[in-house]
Design a protein around this motif. Structure first.
Motif, PDB file in Angstrom:
ATOM      1  N   VAL A  22      -1.797  38.065  46.645  1.00  0.00           N
ATOM      2  CA  VAL A  22      -0.565  37.299  46.862  1.00  0.00           C
ATOM      3  C   VAL A  22      -0.750  36.340  48.043  1.00  0.00           C
ATOM      4  CG1 VAL A  22       1.839  37.490  47.649  1.00  0.00           C
ATOM      5  CG2 VAL A  22       1.011  38.949  45.808  1.00  0.00           C
ATOM      6  N   ASP A  23      -1.347  36.821  49.123  1.00  0.00           N
ATOM      7  CA  ASP A  23      -1.574  35.971  50.295  1.00  0.00           C
ATOM      8  C   ASP A  23      -2.472  34.785  49.948  1.00  0.00           C
ATOM      9  OD1 ASP A  23       0.033  37.652  51.782  1.00  0.00           O
ATOM     10  OD2 ASP A  23      -1.656  38.719  52.709  1.00  0.00           O
ATOM     11  N   THR A  24      -3.493  35.045  49.137  1.00  0.00           N
ATOM     12  CA  THR A  24      -4.394  33.972  48.703  1.00  0.00           C
ATOM     13  C   THR A  24      -3.646  32.944  47.868  1.00  0.00           C
ATOM     14  OG1 THR A  24      -6.279  35.485  48.711  1.00  0.00           O
ATOM     15  CG2 THR A  24      -6.514  33.470  47.419  1.00  0.00           C
ATOM     16  N   LEU A  25      -2.810  33.410  46.954  1.00  0.00           N
ATOM     17  CA  LEU A  25      -2.045  32.491  46.118  1.00  0.00           C
ATOM     18  C   LEU A  25      -1.026  31.705  46.937  1.00  0.00           C
ATOM     19  CD1 LEU A  25      -1.467  34.639  42.906  1.00  0.00           C
ATOM     20  CD2 LEU A  25      -3.002  32.688  43.185  1.00  0.00           C
ATOM     21  N   LEU A  29      -0.719  27.737  47.181  1.00  0.00           N
ATOM     22  CA  LEU A  29       0.555  27.073  46.905  1.00  0.00           C
ATOM     23  C   LEU A  29       0.772  25.880  47.834  1.00  0.00           C
ATOM     24  CD1 LEU A  29       3.143  27.286  45.180  1.00  0.00           C
ATOM     25  CD2 LEU A  29       4.077  28.787  46.940  1.00  0.00           C
ATOM     26  N   ARG A  30       0.300  25.994  49.062  1.00  0.00           N
ATOM     27  CA  ARG A  30       0.455  24.900  50.032  1.00  0.00           C
ATOM     28  C   ARG A  30      -0.306  23.646  49.607  1.00  0.00           C
ATOM     29  NH1 ARG A  30      -0.881  29.059  54.611  1.00  0.00           N
ATOM     30  NH2 ARG A  30       1.105  30.138  54.717  1.00  0.00           N
ATOM     31  N   ARG A  31      -1.416  23.859  48.896  1.00  0.00           N
ATOM     32  CA  ARG A  31      -2.258  22.734  48.481  1.00  0.00           C
ATOM     33  C   ARG A  31      -2.001  22.310  47.038  1.00  0.00           C
ATOM     34  NH1 ARG A  31      -5.542  26.625  50.625  1.00  0.00           N
ATOM     35  NH2 ARG A  31      -6.361  27.101  48.572  1.00  0.00           N
ATOM     36  N   ALA A  32      -1.124  23.013  46.352  1.00  0.00           N
ATOM     37  CA  ALA A  32      -0.926  22.786  44.918  1.00  0.00           C
ATOM     38  C   ALA A  32      -0.094  21.541  44.646  1.00  0.00           C
ATOM     39  CB  ALA A  32      -0.239  23.998  44.292  1.00  0.00           C
ATOM     40  N   GLU A  39       3.786  27.543  38.174  1.00  0.00           N
ATOM     41  CA  GLU A  39       2.918  28.617  37.697  1.00  0.00           C
ATOM     42  C   GLU A  39       2.506  29.539  38.837  1.00  0.00           C
ATOM     43  OE1 GLU A  39       0.627  31.107  35.344  1.00  0.00           O
ATOM     44  OE2 GLU A  39       2.198  29.692  34.808  1.00  0.00           O
ATOM     45  N   LEU A  40       2.151  28.969  39.970  1.00  0.00           N
ATOM     46  CA  LEU A  40       1.775  29.791  41.119  1.00  0.00           C
ATOM     47  C   LEU A  40       2.936  30.649  41.604  1.00  0.00           C
ATOM     48  CD1 LEU A  40      -0.508  27.426  43.225  1.00  0.00           C
ATOM     49  CD2 LEU A  40      -1.163  29.563  42.120  1.00  0.00           C
TER      50      LEU A  40
END
Length: 82
Positions: A22-25, A29-32, A39-40
């Protein structure tokens, strides 16, 4: 029969792995882009729910007074006696 302490530790290990994912996603999310964010966010919500369930189950099992799980058979025997 599996020892409750071992089962609790397994749930807590899985919870930690889910939390790391979850932390990785969340970092991704910040760069998405805008199209990737929905989706994220959906994946994060699903994995975070799984994390909470594993953590809760692990903590519940680790605090259980009985150290050996009976598989529920003792409760079935008690109900049959009634």
């Amino acid at each position: 029969m599996e020892d409750l302490t071992q089962l609790a530790q397994e749930y807590l290990r899985e919870a930690a792995a889910l939390k790391r994912r979850v932390d990785t996603l969340r970092q991704a999310l910040r760069r998405a882009s805008c199209s990737e964010r929905n989706e994220l966010n959906r994946r994060i919500a699903m994995l975070y729910t799984m994390y909470l369930e594993c953590r809760h189950t692990g903590l519940l099992l680790s605090s259980h007074p009985a150290r050996q799980w009976d598989g529920g058979d003792a409760h079935a025997d008690k109900a049959a006696q009634l």
